[in-house]
Design a protein around this motif. Sequence first.
Motif: not given
Length: 271
Positions: A111-123, A229-243
């Motif tokens: 539960g440390e990642i903001l829902p729906d903010s995650r995406l696969d960015l790089l490879q 596969p070497i994939i780089y995912p990115i996401a906003v952290v759940q506890d971010s105060e600047q979401a």
Amino acid sequence: MNRRHFSSLFALTACLGAIACGQTTPPSVSAPEAETVATDEPVELTISVAASVQDAMKDVQAAYEEVAPNVTLTYNFGPSGSLAQQIAQGAPADVFLSASKNHMDDLETKGEILPDSRLDLLQNTMVLIVPTDKADIADFKDFATDTVSKVAIGEPESVPAGGYAKEVLTSLNLFESIQPKLVYSKDVRQVLSYVETGNVDAGLVYATDAQGSDQVQVIATAPAETHAPIIYPIAVVQDSEQAEAAQDFVDFLTSETAVSIFQGYGFGMAE
């Protein structure tokens, strides 16, 4: 007298009174334009980033500051495993860019990642590198010969590049047999440094790391089937105060400007 006529008469009387007193505009009325002018408040974002992306992300920072001058980016570079652990333990972070899906999966499960903010960015891809002046190593199979005495890879448990390297060596039936030759490093950049300085005979790094060095040469690319596969995912952290600002930054990373920067450093864009 009805309400509409009374209101009109009151407004006319007030207006004449203002003129008589030398006032040209009511003092309590603001110009409409003033209500539409907004000054962006300064925002500071902490971005935890896998070490293998640090050069590209520095260029991204310069590009982002041009379009969002009110946002200050502070990077925390390191092995993805260590960064994920820091976030899980409450370390301040607004965005996490990982070199491993596993570490992002773990944070998402907690539960440390903001829902729906995650995406696969790089490879990326894995390559075998040696110092530029070394000519007696031609392929992975040479690891099993006396030609090679030391091979550097990242620590498999905490460094994604090390995990992929272990998969490659295991797939090629080399991992167990060359155990005495393996030198483990804290991140993929340290593997690169070991090879550049000649402290090891060879190393396994990402293609993007090798591309950025003129002190190593790529001898072979690990076959795609030898590792996940070497994939780089990115996401906003759940506890971010600047979401909201954090999400804006994540969105920028898929813009033409950012994509051009990543591709310039040898990254592919994840589909």
